[in-house]
Design a protein around this motif. Structure first.
Motif, mmCIF file in Angstrom:
data_model
loop_
_atom_site.group_PDB
_atom_site.id
_atom_site.type_symbol
_atom_site.label_atom_id
_atom_site.label_comp_id
_atom_site.label_asym_id
_atom_site.label_seq_id
_atom_site.Cartn_x
_atom_site.Cartn_y
_atom_site.Cartn_z
ATOM 1 N N LEU A 82 0.806 -1.224 0.000
ATOM 2 C CA LEU A 82 0.000 0.000 0.000
ATOM 3 C C LEU A 82 0.838 1.273 0.000
ATOM 4 O O LEU A 82 0.295 2.380 0.003
ATOM 5 C CB LEU A 82 -0.931 0.010 1.220
ATOM 6 C CG LEU A 82 -1.964 -1.127 1.261
ATOM 7 C CD1 LEU A 82 -2.778 -1.057 2.550
ATOM 8 C CD2 LEU A 82 -2.875 -1.061 0.037
ATOM 9 N N ARG A 87 -0.438 7.076 -11.335
ATOM 10 C CA ARG A 87 0.141 5.832 -10.802
ATOM 11 C C ARG A 87 1.124 5.174 -11.769
ATOM 12 O O ARG A 87 1.304 3.953 -11.764
ATOM 13 C CB ARG A 87 -0.972 4.851 -10.429
ATOM 14 C CG ARG A 87 -1.809 5.323 -9.252
ATOM 15 C CD ARG A 87 -2.983 4.434 -8.960
ATOM 16 N NE ARG A 87 -3.588 4.775 -7.669
ATOM 17 C CZ ARG A 87 -4.788 4.359 -7.274
ATOM 18 N NH1 ARG A 87 -5.507 3.564 -8.074
ATOM 19 N NH2 ARG A 87 -5.266 4.719 -6.093
ATOM 20 N N ARG A 108 4.107 7.046 -1.987
ATOM 21 C CA ARG A 108 2.691 7.353 -2.028
ATOM 22 C C ARG A 108 1.863 6.211 -1.450
ATOM 23 O O ARG A 108 2.188 5.031 -1.615
ATOM 24 C CB ARG A 108 2.228 7.615 -3.472
ATOM 25 C CG ARG A 108 2.761 8.905 -4.084
ATOM 26 C CD ARG A 108 2.227 9.090 -5.506
ATOM 27 N NE ARG A 108 2.770 10.277 -6.145
ATOM 28 C CZ ARG A 108 2.212 11.480 -6.130
ATOM 29 N NH1 ARG A 108 1.060 11.646 -5.490
ATOM 30 N NH2 ARG A 108 2.770 12.502 -6.749
ATOM 31 N N PHE A 109 0.765 6.608 -0.808
ATOM 32 C CA PHE A 109 -0.196 5.651 -0.261
ATOM 33 C C PHE A 109 -1.201 5.281 -1.354
ATOM 34 O O PHE A 109 -1.847 6.167 -1.932
ATOM 35 C CB PHE A 109 -0.912 6.264 0.941
ATOM 36 C CG PHE A 109 -2.055 5.459 1.482
ATOM 37 C CD1 PHE A 109 -1.900 4.121 1.838
ATOM 38 C CD2 PHE A 109 -3.305 6.049 1.632
ATOM 39 C CE1 PHE A 109 -2.966 3.386 2.339
ATOM 40 C CE2 PHE A 109 -4.376 5.320 2.139
ATOM 41 C CZ PHE A 109 -4.206 3.978 2.483
ATOM 42 N N LEU A 110 -1.335 4.008 -1.643
ATOM 43 C CA LEU A 110 -2.252 3.541 -2.673
ATOM 44 C C LEU A 110 -3.686 3.563 -2.136
ATOM 45 O O LEU A 110 -4.064 2.741 -1.295
ATOM 46 C CB LEU A 110 -1.873 2.123 -3.107
ATOM 47 C CG LEU A 110 -2.717 1.496 -4.226
ATOM 48 C CD1 LEU A 110 -2.590 2.308 -5.508
ATOM 49 C CD2 LEU A 110 -2.311 0.039 -4.452
ATOM 50 N N LEU A 111 -4.453 4.504 -2.642
ATOM 51 C CA LEU A 111 -5.835 4.631 -2.178
ATOM 52 C C LEU A 111 -6.684 3.443 -2.653
ATOM 53 O O LEU A 111 -6.506 2.952 -3.786
ATOM 54 C CB LEU A 111 -6.444 5.935 -2.701
ATOM 55 C CG LEU A 111 -5.872 7.237 -2.119
ATOM 56 C CD1 LEU A 111 -6.425 8.440 -2.875
ATOM 57 C CD2 LEU A 111 -6.178 7.355 -0.639
ATOM 58 N N ASN A 129 -9.282 2.815 -4.273
ATOM 59 C CA ASN A 129 -10.303 3.322 -5.195
ATOM 60 C C ASN A 129 -10.309 2.522 -6.502
ATOM 61 O O ASN A 129 -10.479 3.068 -7.586
ATOM 62 C CB ASN A 129 -10.095 4.808 -5.482
ATOM 63 C CG ASN A 129 -8.690 5.118 -5.974
ATOM 64 O OD1 ASN A 129 -7.903 4.212 -6.285
ATOM 65 N ND2 ASN A 129 -8.366 6.407 -6.046
ATOM 66 N N PRO A 151 -5.030 -1.169 -9.982
ATOM 67 C CA PRO A 151 -4.861 0.244 -9.605
ATOM 68 C C PRO A 151 -4.895 1.208 -10.780
ATOM 69 O O PRO A 151 -5.157 2.397 -10.594
ATOM 70 C CB PRO A 151 -3.490 0.267 -8.923
ATOM 71 C CG PRO A 151 -3.278 -1.127 -8.446
ATOM 72 C CD PRO A 151 -3.917 -2.006 -9.497
ATOM 73 N N THR A 196 -9.225 3.158 -11.870
ATOM 74 C CA THR A 196 -9.896 3.649 -10.663
ATOM 75 C C THR A 196 -11.401 3.669 -10.881
ATOM 76 O O THR A 196 -11.891 3.740 -12.016
ATOM 77 C CB THR A 196 -9.412 5.061 -10.305
ATOM 78 O OG1 THR A 196 -9.699 5.946 -11.378
ATOM 79 C CG2 THR A 196 -7.928 5.068 -10.009
ATOM 80 N N SER A 202 -5.467 12.271 -5.806
ATOM 81 C CA SER A 202 -4.189 11.613 -6.063
ATOM 82 C C SER A 202 -3.790 10.784 -4.858
ATOM 83 O O SER A 202 -4.143 11.118 -3.711
ATOM 84 C CB SER A 202 -3.096 12.649 -6.334
ATOM 85 O OG SER A 202 -3.319 13.353 -7.532
ATOM 86 N N ASP A 203 -3.065 9.698 -5.109
ATOM 87 C CA ASP A 203 -2.480 8.971 -3.987
ATOM 88 C C ASP A 203 -1.581 9.930 -3.218
ATOM 89 O O ASP A 203 -0.661 10.533 -3.807
ATOM 90 C CB ASP A 203 -1.643 7.786 -4.487
ATOM 91 C CG ASP A 203 -2.490 6.678 -5.096
ATOM 92 O OD1 ASP A 203 -3.687 6.607 -4.771
ATOM 93 O OD2 ASP A 203 -1.947 5.891 -5.897
ATOM 94 N N VAL A 228 -8.961 10.669 2.928
ATOM 95 C CA VAL A 228 -7.691 9.944 2.820
ATOM 96 C C VAL A 228 -7.325 9.312 4.157
ATOM 97 O O VAL A 228 -6.909 8.151 4.226
ATOM 98 C CB VAL A 228 -6.577 10.897 2.351
ATOM 99 C CG1 VAL A 228 -5.214 10.224 2.455
ATOM 100 C CG2 VAL A 228 -6.852 11.366 0.933
#
Length: 457
Positions: A93, A122, A145-148, A150, A155, A158, A181-182, A222
């Motif tokens: 993540l 991404r 970055r944190f992978l949201l 969504n 990935p 989205t 954005s992530d 987030v």
């Protein structure tokens, strides 16, 4: 539920009345709920954060009447954030990205030109291990970055993903993670941005309610995702409207505008600041509240409106006047000593002048009027001087009390046929040297007959 709230400013400058609004919302909510208030300093930016600012913030909070149950510093908790980073990496993540700011800006413009949301695409997720190694060989260091959540598994595809919560202030709120954005959690130099330390601390400190400005609403979507990624239950969130100046301008710690320190130096009382900070932009009328306990009874988070709360600093003076007018002598006795006001007449003096003060320091002016023992130098007309000669001849004998002024002016009116302004203005000028002020019926017993006669023109 045992309520725990926190106030977490960055110690990069003096807090202003807008910051005080957030601190007071949390403090009053905790007091009303029998909960705890944590003072947490977001000092992970080591260049801009200063201990002197943290100390000033604590002093300002104490001046307002806020005394934290616990104080902590994020700069002492890096091991906790490091552990959370490793947990997120292990879960896939948190991923490394190598774009420069210029490259990110170009990608943003390209997406806009294609009528796509200007969010991060991404691309870094598609990099192979060799490509990452090549970029690092060029000297590039990744940001992370944190992978949201969504997407439905891919990935790169989205989909609308609503994060909803019942806001303590605003009611039902929703953020679509696909529109974002992530977020970057770790910079290229390994330092942390706001999001990760805040969530980790809220989890480990048992924060149950997060009350902050409505400029954080998108962040909340987030952060809720991040709480869940770290297997934690999100707290209850509340987002209050922000304070702005009368012209609609935002407040900033860096500018120093309307800082608590500057308001204190200007002679504004703590409860004047607290009353305005909390009640502005709410369904409650802005009134001068005498204590935080009383303010807590009036406080209701949901009473805050959704629009920005404009306020006029001039309102602080009006509130200050009311606060002082109702302030008992016992509460102000020690503070008056700093202005040289004391002795057996101090309480009687305070009760006489408090209704005419904008700031406590103004009392010193009236203390000099009462105690200086010198005659005001006023240039009276011949007619007024003759009138005053007659008036002072009619001064009653002592003892004097609150009725002496009325008896004296009645006798003067009967003898001279003067009334209204023609009667009272020359007497006030002769006694005080000023055009207006406290009731002379209250000041006259403080002066006494001997001192009053000494002021005869």
């Amino acid at each position: 539920m045992n309520v725990t709230v926190r106030f977490a400013p960055s110690p990069t400058g003096n807090i202003h009345i807008g910051n005080a609004r957030t601190a007071l919302f949390n403090w009053l909510f905790a007091r009303k709920s029998g909960g705890r208030f944590i003072q947490r300093f977001d000092d992970t930016d080591r260049e801009r954060s200063k201990q002197e600012y943290a100390d000033r913030i604590l002093y300002d909070l104490h001046w307002l009447g806020i005394f934290p149950d616990h104080v902590d510093y994020q700069s002492k908790r890096f091991a906790h954030y490091d552990a959370a980073v490793e947990k997120l990496k292990a879960a896939g993540l948190l991923y490394p990205c190598y774009e420069t700011p210029d490259e990110l800006e170009l990608k943003r413009k390209i997406r806009l030109s294609r009528k796509l949301p200007p969010v991060y695409g991404r691309e870094a997720l598609a990099l192979s291990a060799d490509e990452r190694a090549s970029l690092e060989a060029e000297g590039r260091k990744p940001h992370w970055r944190f992978l949201l959540p969504n997407h439905a598994g891919d990935p790169s595809e989205t989909q609308r993903t609503d994060i909803s919560w019942t806001d303590l202030v605003r009611g039902e709120e929703t953020v679509d993670l696909a529109s974002l954005s992530d977020p970057v959690l770790v910079r290229e130099d390994g330092s942390y941005l706001y999001t990760l330390p805040s969530v980790v601390d809220d989890i480990e400190m048992g924060v149950t309610h997060v009350i902050r400005g409505d400029d954080h609403i998108t962040n909340t979507g987030v952060q809720i995702a991040l709480f869940k990624a770290l297997a934690a239950e999100p707290p209850v969130f509340g987002h209050h409207n922000l304070l702005t100046s009368a012209t609609g301008e935002g407040l900033s710690k860096r500018s120093g505008a309307l800082s608590i320190a500057s308001l204190r130096d200007d002679g504004i009382e703590p409860m004047s600041v607290a009353s305005l900070a909390v009640l502005t932009g709410s369904s409650e009328a802005i009134t001068a509240v005498s204590s935080l306990e009383e303010l807590a009874q009036k406080f209701e988070p949901s009473a805050a409106s959704r629009s920005a709360a404009r306020f006029d600093p001039a309102d602080l003076v009006l509130l200050n006047r009311t606060i002082l007018q109702n302030m008992p002598f016992e509460k102000v006795r020690d503070r008056l000593v700093a202005f040289g006001i004391g002795g057996p007449q101090a309480e009687e003096f305070w009760l006489a002048v408090r209704g005419n003060l904008d700031r406590l320091a103004d009392a010193a002016v009236w203390w000099r009027v009462v105690s200086q023992g010198t005659r005001p130098g006023i240039d009276f007309s011949d007619a007024d001087r003759a009138f005053l000669d007659e008036a002072f001849d009619l001064l009653p004998e002592e003892p004097w009390n609150g009725e002496t002024w009325k008896a004296w002016t009645r006798a003067v009116k009967d003898k001279t046929d003067r009334k209204g302004k023609a009667l009272f203005r020359p007497l006030r000028l002769a006694l005080t040297g000023l055009e207006s002020g406290p009731e002379l019926s209250d000041l006259l017993p403080l002066l006494g007959r001997e001192e009053t006669l000494a002021r005869r023109p």
